[in-house]
Structure formats: structure tokens, C-alpha cells
Design an enzyme around this catalytic site. Sequence first.
Site, PDB file in Angstrom:
ATOM      1  N   CYS A  31      44.112  26.220   8.088  1.00 30.28           N
ATOM      2  CA  CYS A  31      45.499  25.902   8.439  1.00 30.28           C
ATOM      3  C   CYS A  31      45.657  24.412   8.748  1.00 30.28           C
ATOM      4  CB  CYS A  31      45.921  26.751   9.633  1.00 30.28           C
ATOM      5  SG  CYS A  31      47.495  26.280  10.370  1.00 30.28           S
ATOM      6  N   CYS A  34      47.473  23.599  12.081  1.00 27.61           N
ATOM      7  CA  CYS A  34      46.590  23.909  13.212  1.00 27.61           C
ATOM      8  C   CYS A  34      45.723  22.699  13.560  1.00 27.61           C
ATOM      9  CB  CYS A  34      45.691  25.093  12.887  1.00 27.61           C
ATOM     10  SG  CYS A  34      46.569  26.643  12.584  1.00 27.61           S
TER      11      CYS A  34
END
Length: 319
Positions: A31, A34
Amino acid sequence: MIAITTENFETEVVHASQSVPVLVDFWAPWCGPCKSLSPILEKLETAYEGRFVLATVNSDEQQELAAAFGIRSIPTCVLMMGGKPVDGFMGALPEGKLREFLDKHLPGEGRLQAQEEPDEAQEALASGDIDGAIARMNEALQAEPGNDELRYDYAKLLIGTGHLAEAASALAPALAQIPVPLRFEALQQWLNAIEFVSNDPRGEWPLEKFDGLIATDKRDFEARFAKARLLMVANEWVGALDELLEIIMRDKKWGGEAPRKTFIAILELLTPPKPKTSGPEASGKTAGGIELAGHATVEQDEQAALVSAYRRKLSMMLN
């Protein structure tokens, strides 16, 4: 920062959030957002100096946890307090928005100090360090002057340890409230009794001298009221209540109802404090650390029964 799995979730998140908020960050190695969010969260955990704990969950490896929280996209952060989720957000928010989110829920530095100092004060009292206990309570109140519970405990501690001038100053903001909360009125009555015994010549009298005057004239209310105050200062609370009750029985309005007000104040002082959800175990002392009943330990149920019995007696006199 703590890495969370199904094995440690109960301990590190549910149980831990009972005492400090836990921000759970659901992320994954692939991600991109993230990777930008995680460093900011770690920076804020350090900057907030223990006001919250950052816990991370790798959603790929801990799919059971992700499913339990209904995670549909990442990054998603969930704030846990008291063992339950209270708020959350999705996406990589900028630092300013993250601070807004945290500040909405986390206790301020002043409140944290106000929460910690009373416990440290109790520890100081237990070790006999009265000055240290007073200093810690004062610091806590300075950090959160609007905390009436803290002000009450601090003023009670000051009165019980003979710091009367400081107690009067601590009580002043509470006594300026309209109406004055009963518990602060009770402390004022206790302070009045101590000041009377310290400043009035009758404060040096033996109890037998009062008893002689009362035996001659059962309506010598001045003698009865003075004796009741001496008994209060000596922690002879039941004797004081009985003496005040004798005045109320004979003249409910005498002295601007001072005996009734003092009677109610004693009941308030003797009422066991409500159990707190956190903090040290009950030590047999009142919330301010003062032993009001004159014994090393007092069973709260017995003290509550005493208060209840005398409330009934007062009610019978007034009706």
C-alpha cells in the site's frame, strides 16, 4: 509502536486501551499511502509523549483482525479507548488533520498531569511525605483549575493536615459558585470548626466544663455548639452529631440554622467516596487521604450505615 497479531490483540489493544488510548493502524506492504502515513503516525506517537499508543496491523497477515473491524480499504486507523473503538479514519491524512483527530479525543497534557498527580499524592501520603503529597496535588490543580473533584480532595487534604490558610485559598473559587456545592460547604464548616478551636478561648476548655454548663441549662446552645466543634476537631464525629441534634431538637432555627448546616456537613464528610474505576486500592481513608472517623481503617459499609442512620434522625427532627 506495537505490531499487533491475533495472539496479542486482547492484551496490547483491548486491555491496554483501558488506561491509554490505542490507535490501530491497518496497513499492507503493497500500500503506497500506508508508506506515507506510517512515518507521520510514528512521529506523532513520539511527539504526544505517551498520550496514545500506536499499534499496527498488517492486514495481509492478520486477515481475521481486519475482517473483525470491517476494514474495506487501507490505510484505515481505528482509535480504541476503554476497550472499544470510538472513532477512526481512512486514507493518508496530512499531519495537521491527524493532530486534529487526535486532539479531539486525547486528554490534554494538563489533564494527564491532573490524573497522575493525585495518585502520586496518595503514594506520598502512604509513605508519610505530607509536604510531597500537598505539592503534587497543588501542581495537579494548577494544571486543571476547573477540576472540582481535584479541588475538593486538595482542600480536604490541606484541612486535615492543618494547612488552614492554604485550604481557605483553595476553597475560595468553589465557595464563589452559586449555589455552593454541598461538599465544599461541608469543608468550609469543618474549617470553621478548626478555626474556632484555634482562636476562641473555649477551644482550650475541657469537655467537662461544657457538660457542666449544659447540665445547668439544657438550652445553653452556645455551649452545645462550641462543644460540638471541639468534638469535630477531635474526630469525635458521632459525639458532635449527637450534640448538634440536641440543639436542632429544641430550636431548629437557632444561630441561623448553623447546627443543622454543621450536622449536614459532617454527614457529607463522613459519606464514603464513590469507588473510582482506576487508581490505587482503597486504603481505608477518604478521597482526600484524611482519616475522618478516627480509626486506622474504617469499613465503608459501616460508615455508610452510620451516615444513613443520622440522616434519618435529622429528618425526624425536621418533620
